[in-house]
Design an enzyme around this catalytic site. Sequence first.
Site, PDB file in Angstrom:
ATOM      1  CD  GLU A 190       0.184   4.908   3.121  1.00 32.98           C
ATOM      2  OE1 GLU A 190      -0.873   5.370   2.693  1.00 32.98           O
ATOM      3  OE2 GLU A 190       0.524   4.982   4.310  1.00 32.98           O
ATOM      4  N   GLY A 191      -2.127   1.221  -0.151  1.00 27.87           N
ATOM      5  CA  GLY A 191      -2.687   0.659  -1.388  1.00 27.87           C
ATOM      6  C   GLY A 191      -1.749  -0.410  -1.914  1.00 27.87           C
TER       7      GLY A 191
END
Lengths: 593, 593
Positions: free
Chosen positions: B441-442
Amino acid sequence: MPRYDAPIRDMQFIFHDVLALQNYSNLEGFSDATPDIVDQILETGGKFASEVLFPLNKVGDAQGCKRAEDASVKTPDGFPDAYKQFVENGWPLLSKTPEMGGQGLPNALSIAISEMMSSANMAFAMYPGLTSGAYEALMAGGSDEQKQKYGPKMATGEWAGTMNLTEPQCGTDLGLIKTKAVPQEDGSYKITGQKIWISGGEQDLTDNIVHLVLARIEGAPEGIKGISLFVVPKYMVKEDGSLGERNALSCGGLEEKMGIHGNATCVMNYDGATGWLVGDEHKGMRTMFVMMNEARLGVGLQGLAQAEVAYQNAADFARERLQSRALTGPAAPDKPADPIIVHPDVRRLLMDTKSFVEGGRLFTYWTALHGDLLHKSPDEKMKEKAGDYMALMTPVVKAFLTDRGLKACNDALQLHGGTGFTREQGVEQFVRDVRIALIYEGTNGIQALDLVGRKLAANGGRAVFTFFAEMDDFIGQHEGNEEMKPFVEGLSQAKAELQDATTWLMQNGMSNFNNAGAASTDYLHLFGLTALGFMWAKMAEAALEKRGDDPFYDDKLVTGRYYMSRILPETAAHLAKLKTGAEPLMALEADRF
Amino acid sequence: MPRYDAPIRDMQFIFHDVLALQNYSNLEGFSDATPDIVDQILETGGKFASEVLFPLNKVGDAQGCKRAEDASVKTPDGFPDAYKQFVENGWPLLSKTPEMGGQGLPNALSIAISEMMSSANMAFAMYPGLTSGAYEALMAGGSDEQKQKYGPKMATGEWAGTMNLTEPQCGTDLGLIKTKAVPQEDGSYKITGQKIWISGGEQDLTDNIVHLVLARIEGAPEGIKGISLFVVPKYMVKEDGSLGERNALSCGGLEEKMGIHGNATCVMNYDGATGWLVGDEHKGMRTMFVMMNEARLGVGLQGLAQAEVAYQNAADFARERLQSRALTGPAAPDKPADPIIVHPDVRRLLMDTKSFVEGGRLFTYWTALHGDLLHKSPDEKMKEKAGDYMALMTPVVKAFLTDRGLKACNDALQLHGGTGFTREQGVEQFVRDVRIALIYEGTNGIQALDLVGRKLAANGGRAVFTFFAEMDDFIGQHEGNEEMKPFVEGLSQAKAELQDATTWLMQNGMSNFNNAGAASTDYLHLFGLTALGFMWAKMAEAALEKRGDDPFYDDKLVTGRYYMSRILPETAAHLAKLKTGAEPLMALEADRF
């Protein structure tokens, strides 16, 4: 694909420019360590590590060791052959004493080869690493007969050695050992008990395994003062040196672990095995400490070594992975994206490790050199200082380099993004393998207690005060030198904080031992950060002197300035934390956690 | 044996005493969240997590997922049955909108249940976690028809959802996506391409899987502005809601990973699969960000959740393991040794995590509450602030809690000594599982860039200035209160440093974006440390007010003071580091690393 290339240029810088081994040529063995010979050893060792050991690193992780029903243990494919080459090439003999057939070269040099092997394949390197520790313990505590019987074969690596300390009920607290030793009429003992987590307790690499075992002679005093050390070979050794019957000991099982799968971690069962006392009755810990000190430096080195190989692969990935554009505009406009090394935060991950590894390398080699000086210097003053430094620095090398080594491996994994989390890529193995180094040979918390509880106080603080004076001298010599300014300023600040912390400990740690315990880990990190600051200041000095056309020296200065400005400021937080004393830690009742 | 007990008392403290959910009863759904109902939900959720999910945690790790030749994927034994119970008990519906069949309770409450599930079994909890993210994205960006078609079944968890972003050549940089979407006459698209690292891409838990897929419509603009979002179900959904034919998509392989083995990480092949556009052409990123924001809070929570379960087991071990004596003399003279919790340095490992987890828990729930306020408050001013805070805090929750969560799991492993390194004990799994949370998620580096590059600057810094003002107000209210002194002083100091760093960034980050990049991670940590300082100050305020016979509140104050004195001082180092600017990071040529 992952790679490992031995950092030979950096090692040469340390040996030739910083430690200047050539200046010690009056000492035994050092005269043979000419720059040419050193370079040649580093080259050959690097080649062996990269070409033979590194390719087996993933194999070892994937396969692990297997115990057969007959209790024999098979190491991963390729390990036995690599070990054979290792012995045939004579690597174990490098710094062993000529009396045992060794080359007698400085141990500091041997440490560089150990680093390479640990980087390339930590699980493999542990086999000879422990043999070396066991050998040193026998040399320190064994009888002449024992030395002659086991020494030469252990020196070559034809036989392996192990250390048997831990039992299910005792790890740190060896006073709780239950393994029994019953004296026999012929002077031997029957050893009975179970030891756990014995690295290389059984394997298929060597003809014999010489176990050093801590046990309690029947009727011995309780606790640590009743522990004796025994040598217990897997196969009996006959008068003529040939192998006799099998001893009553066996591997009862292998531990499944987070990492170092290529190393056999054994449960060892001693069922009335025949052993012989090493040194005096009930004084086993004394000799075991020789072994542990040697081993602790080696463990610190593992932290560094795994950081190095993780770093190399992270740097490759950062140069090759194309993703997004530089914040300041496209750096490779002809490509679909820029290599991620254009990003400051990616470089942070690399520079943190680069500056740690290079500083930590000098710190370890410099400490090892003091070990050589302790044994070989004719100068009593020098011997005293060398002994003091070895004692003082060993827990710092062990704990600081492994704590930071784990961070470095995690940073390398992080730089790889999702790729780093896959088994295929390989960097996650470094994280799993290095993890044990924070634990074995005394957890890092124990190292910190050793530092504040024992090493600082020894001889009225002589060791640490000598260290402060040496740093002060260095600072005095370079004050006013513009190019040395960031190094001198950073070091002065850190040294002042370390001195402040030391004074605080002396004032508060004796009146309440819990204050010392509460401060211990922060103190150790403050010490490690400062020591690496000193190492960087020494490297800057050497680099400024040698600087010419070789960009290596400019890079050194860049990396050193990074350390001083972006790592060393961490000292202040450690100082603030440790000065809170024990109260915040002890306030909660045990059942309220 | 390892255990997990949901920290219900701490959650009650947050909901009843600190956030005081009962004061929001004018808002939709909150009136149903009476203290009694909240307590009941926490109890039941805790029981499910401990008794059903936690026992499957080790099973999942040991077995992993298996892909059969027909490309179907089998999750570990027990997962399908546990998932069935999870759906039947209605857990996914807790905070979903009543229009889709949900209970409409506050999301802040749902977060507590997610925490429990993540603590008990992170690999399992990811399946519903991603479904929830995909559901929210469809609710935010989908057409009414799409919402009706997929929403209710995804809300119950009968169908799962996934997010398909990554391809071999693009992780962070989604502008490089190659997956193609070709418009068909009936308004659908044919999707062709390969996606990697798709969590739950294929499994045997649900009847259908609703894939949200980023792809490029033929002829779309280059880069991120040509990316569209598609809904691509595994099985077509007929008009009557029943399942039709199988779509042209399949799992091409499973990734072997460091951890979360119980979650199927799939290579997904789309071979002309039928999909429908979600939202507008080329605007896929907008909707995907809805999903990612939801997901990022959830990932931060994973860091916290793994820290919690690791802490519980470490605390047990510290109370049970007998080894050596207290530094101040035997604490349990009737036993062979003292429990290791007598040692300050062992307590340091526990207190670091306890103070992190409790502070981080409030930080996450408080942020989630702002999400509820954003959607449900009738007050425009409140909505604006809530939206600002959600945006500002999300990257901090994600990165700070996972960085610290990894440290906490490693500390728990360390406390166990050699035992911690064995697979059998179980704590090493927490370290391997939580590791991914720093990446997906980053990556945490991307979160830091999002914070300094986007979130700080938005609306002229409105969000961060509001946060500063809120802390100033709090400090002003409690100045002169003797019992609040350590909290007010610590918070004032940290807030001043954060403000200093913010000013530095505004002055130096715009003129040279690399300065912002170089400062980003240190800024995020400075922010996280300060935010947790604020949370602790709020908890101290509540604890002082409620303090009576319940020792819980005194423990809170002890733990809070620990945070202020032994964790918060780390802010200064981050400030010093970030102020060095980009030069130390950018000085080295890329090929000299």
